[in-house]
Design a protein around this motif. Structure first.
Motif, short mmCIF file in Angstrom:
data_model
loop_
_atom_site.label_atom_id
_atom_site.label_comp_id
_atom_site.label_asym_id
_atom_site.label_seq_id
_atom_site.Cartn_x
_atom_site.Cartn_y
_atom_site.Cartn_z
N ASP A 5 12.89 56.01 48.66
CA ASP A 5 12.75 55.03 47.55
C ASP A 5 11.52 53.98 47.85
O ASP A 5 10.65 54.31 47.10
N ARG A 6 11.43 53.58 49.15
CA ARG A 6 10.12 52.66 49.43
C ARG A 6 9.83 52.80 50.96
O ARG A 6 10.93 52.80 51.72
N MET A 7 8.85 53.21 51.33
CA MET A 7 8.70 53.30 52.77
C MET A 7 7.19 52.58 53.20
O MET A 7 5.96 52.71 52.50
N ASP A 144 5.91 53.21 47.34
CA ASP A 144 7.16 53.12 46.45
C ASP A 144 7.43 53.94 45.37
O ASP A 144 6.68 53.84 44.43
N LEU A 145 8.31 54.55 45.49
CA LEU A 145 8.58 55.73 44.63
C LEU A 145 9.43 55.08 43.40
O LEU A 145 9.29 55.75 42.38
N ILE A 146 10.27 54.07 43.41
CA ILE A 146 10.85 53.51 42.52
C ILE A 146 9.79 53.10 41.68
O ILE A 146 9.99 53.03 40.31
N GLU A 147 8.81 52.12 42.13
CA GLU A 147 7.54 51.67 41.09
C GLU A 147 6.76 52.57 40.59
O GLU A 147 5.82 52.31 39.94
N GLN A 148 6.59 53.66 41.53
CA GLN A 148 5.73 54.78 41.46
C GLN A 148 4.24 54.07 41.62
O GLN A 148 3.26 54.13 40.89
N ARG A 149 4.19 53.74 42.91
CA ARG A 149 2.70 53.03 43.30
C ARG A 149 2.55 53.04 44.92
O ARG A 149 3.57 53.05 45.62
N ILE A 150 1.61 52.75 45.17
CA ILE A 150 1.07 52.90 46.47
C ILE A 150 0.40 51.60 46.95
O ILE A 150 -0.30 51.22 45.94
N ILE A 151 0.87 50.69 47.76
CA ILE A 151 0.28 49.43 48.18
C ILE A 151 -0.52 49.33 49.30
O ILE A 151 0.04 49.68 50.31
N LEU A 152 -1.69 49.15 49.28
CA LEU A 152 -2.80 49.21 50.47
C LEU A 152 -2.50 47.71 51.09
O LEU A 152 -1.89 46.91 50.52
N ALA A 153 -3.07 47.79 52.45
CA ALA A 153 -2.96 46.59 53.28
C ALA A 153 -3.57 45.33 52.54
O ALA A 153 -3.34 44.30 52.84
N SER A 154 -4.65 45.74 51.56
CA SER A 154 -5.35 44.77 51.17
C SER A 154 -4.55 44.12 49.93
O SER A 154 -4.98 43.08 49.47
N GLY A 155 -3.44 44.73 49.70
CA GLY A 155 -2.70 44.33 48.41
C GLY A 155 -2.90 45.20 47.18
O GLY A 155 -2.46 44.90 46.16
N ARG A 168 14.18 61.46 40.91
CA ARG A 168 15.46 61.25 40.83
C ARG A 168 16.05 61.70 42.32
O ARG A 168 17.06 61.22 43.03
N THR A 169 15.89 63.06 42.54
CA THR A 169 16.33 64.21 43.76
C THR A 169 15.86 63.00 44.82
O THR A 169 16.69 63.25 45.77
N LEU A 170 14.55 62.67 45.16
CA LEU A 170 14.25 62.10 46.32
C LEU A 170 14.79 60.77 46.56
O LEU A 170 15.42 60.50 47.41
N ILE A 171 15.11 59.99 45.46
CA ILE A 171 15.61 58.43 45.45
C ILE A 171 17.15 58.79 45.70
O ILE A 171 17.58 57.84 46.55
#
Length: 194
Positions: A5-7, A144-155, A168-171
């Motif tokens: 879901d989120r990593m 973040d698969l739920i929000e479908q975004r990548i968040i960098l260290a910079s924000g 859905r399969t992955l979550i």
């Protein structure tokens, strides 16, 4: 299958195009029928010299890169033959997500079936992301698969799209058998009607 879901994890840049499944794991290491132990042979020709010594310049041999759970690759990752062992080797090493501009079709199917998230981003975005990872000295980033975004260290955030069924399969952490068993009652009713 492990849910995704989120990593938040270390990402390793892998700026190689057309990484085929034989490069991911050479055929000579695919004799076993289990998934465990395949990670030691991941990128065998890139990670080791012919005599078996580690190549210091390969990212997954870097002290931080050894702990990477995300790869930011180049176009056409996982092309070539249809070996599921390639996905198994990545997972056994600890990789849970690969970001690239494109993937081999069969590799993509095998990845979904084994809980490996593939994120497709434009080529230029992948190049910039690899640069950002190096500039941030491998600071963890969040997928973040739920929000479908990548968040960098910079924000900074990078949005991505994914097939809703794959998402859905992955979550939910469902392999093909578990997806079928969600309909167990309907299957039982059908069998009873025969």
């Amino acid at each position: 299958m492990e849910r995704f879901d989120r990593m938040t994890a270390i990402a390793a840049p892998l700026p190689l195009a057309n990484v085929d499944t034989d490069m991911i794991i050479p055929a000579r290491f695919m004799k076993g029928l289990t998934r465990s132990g395949l990670g030691t042979h991941l990128f065998r020709e890139l990670r080791y010299t012919p005599d078996g010594a580690e190549r210091a310049d390969f990212i997954l041999n870097h002290p931080v890169g050894r702990h990477a759970r995300i790869l930011v690759a180049d176009r056409n990752f996982g092309c070539g033959s249809s070996r599921e062992h390639a996905v198994w080797a990545l997972a056994d090493f600890g990789i849970r997500c690969i970001v690239a501009s494109s993937f081999g079709d069969i590799f993509a199917g095998n990845a979904r079936k084994n809980g490996l998230l593939l994120v497709r981003l434009p080529h230029g975005v992948c190049e910039r992301l690899r640069e950002e990872i190096a500039l941030a000295q491998f600071a963890p980033l969040t997928v973040d698969l739920i929000e479908q975004r990548i968040i960098l260290a910079s924000g900074e955030t990078i949005d991505f799209a994914i097939n809703p069924d794959d998402r859905r399969t992955l979550i939910e952490g469902l392999d093909d058998i578990a997806r079928t068993l969600r309909h167990e009652a309907a299957i039982a009713r059908f069998e009873a009607s025969l």
